[in-house]
Design an enzyme around this catalytic site. Structure first.
Site: not given
Ligand SMILES: [Zn+2]
Length: 358
Positions: A244, A182, A216-217, A314, A170
């Site tokens: 992912d 990510d 996606e998030e 994140h 993603h």
């Molecule tokens: Zn991800």
């Protein structure tokens, strides 16, 4: 923190959080280490900022404090909630992520704090100190404000162009860091697959498609939209693959499919012995492609070292420096080889047949 002493705390608002009032919230703190502890002494949460100081166990278990903390704290009368970042390792870095409100529960502002601050607040409370925080969050939510698109790179199949092998990651990421891990890693290896096949002048039998998902998030919006558009053609999907969970040292491929398909997949993965990436496991780890897995399409995901993934996940630490270029090349080679062979072999990987129960 304004009591028992002044200190600034690094916070990140959680995804979809409401803001504090413009003047902020000043309130005393109640620290708990579990939902059970909150339930057992919920009278202490009224009017407070509830802090969830739950140590990291597994991501799957620990994220419940991030996703459900605001709702559980609000039910107990809290005015805001703070969650210990979901990570096993910290250098005073908060890690954000999505939170889930419930329609009939008051929406209170919610942020993540560092392990260091979370354990400090716990120690202060255990000592009987009165802890007061001043919390200001200027969050804004813009629903229906932006249109984003999935990005698709395709090499049309030479003999069965309607049949497809998908590789994916993603493109979107959180506001902190740059999302190199990510999920820049998943995007990179999928894009490299298309580039390598093109540069080598290969023409696989089936269509090779790299899908770089959007949003996606925020809740798998890109993956859901792709499945809504193409789920009907599920018989045409030979294999779908998603990465992912970082692209660190590669071991092989995790797979979800029938016993027969698993057997075929093991043979395909064994061809990468020169890379030392012949391990297989089950199930495949998916988020964007979960729809395809659920209707029985053979699904693969990268099997790799994930030991340090949640150190950076994140957070502001998600930069390209987390990766090793030699490993990235190995992952790209594994990913491309498996997808290419699946796109070019003479037989189909059988799909799972599901019986819909009345
Ligand atoms: Zn991800």
């Amino acid at each position: 923190m304004t009591s028992p002493r002044y200190a600034n705390m690094h916070i990140l608002g959680l995804g979809s959080t409401v803001p504090t009032p413009a003047e902020g919230i000043t309130a005393d703190v109640f620290v708990v280490s579990s939902f059970e502890e909150l339930a057992a002494s919920s009278d202490k949460a009224e009017g407070k900022i509830v802090v969830f100081n739950a140590p990291f166990t597994t991501y799957g278990d620990s994220i419940s404090y991030r996703t459900k903390g605001a709702v559980e704290a609000a039910k107990a009368g809290a005015v805001a909630s703070l969650t210990r970042s979901v990570t096993p390792f910290s250098i005073d870095t908060p890690h954000t992520g999505w939170l889930e409100y419930e329609d009939d529960v008051t929406k209170i502002p919610s942020a993540c704090i560092t392990i260091e601050d979370s354990t400090l607040l716990q120690r202060l409370q255990d000592r009987g100190e009165k802890i007061t925080l001043h919390l200001f969050m200027g969050a804004e939510n813009h629903e229906n404000g932006t249109v984003t698109s999935n990005t698709i790179i395709e090499i049309e199949g030479s003999q069965n162009p309607e049949e497809v092998v998908v590789v994916s990651g993603h493109l979107d990421s959180w506001d902190v860091g740059v999302g190199a891990m990510d999920d820049g890693g998943g995007v990179f290896i999928s894009w490299m697959g298309a580039k390598a096949i093109k540069n080598l002048g290969l023409n696989p039998r089936r269509t090779f498609r790299a899908v770089l998902f959007s949003a996606e998030e925020q809740g798998i919006w890109g993956g859901d939209a792709y499945f809504a558009a193409h789920g009907e053609e599920k018989e045409n999907f030979q294999l779908v693959m998603e990465s992912d969970m970082g692209t660190f040292t590669p071991y092989g491929i995790d797979f979800s499919g029938t016993d027969e398909a698993t057997c075929m997949m093991k043979e395909i993965v064994s061809l990468t012995y020169l890379l030392g990436t012949t391990e297989t496991g089950s199930p495949a780890d998916t988020s964007d492609l979960g729809g395809f897995t659920s209707v029985g399409v053979p699904t693969g995901s990268l099997r790799a070292d994930t030991d340090t993934y949640f150190w950076y996940h994140h957070s502001n630490g998600d930069h390209i420096e987390v990766y090793d270029s030699t490993n990235l090349d190995k992952v790209a080679a594994l990913w491309t080889s498996v997808a290419y062979v699946a796109a070019d072999i003479s037989f189909r990987l059988p799909q799972q047949n599901f019986t819909i129960l009345e």
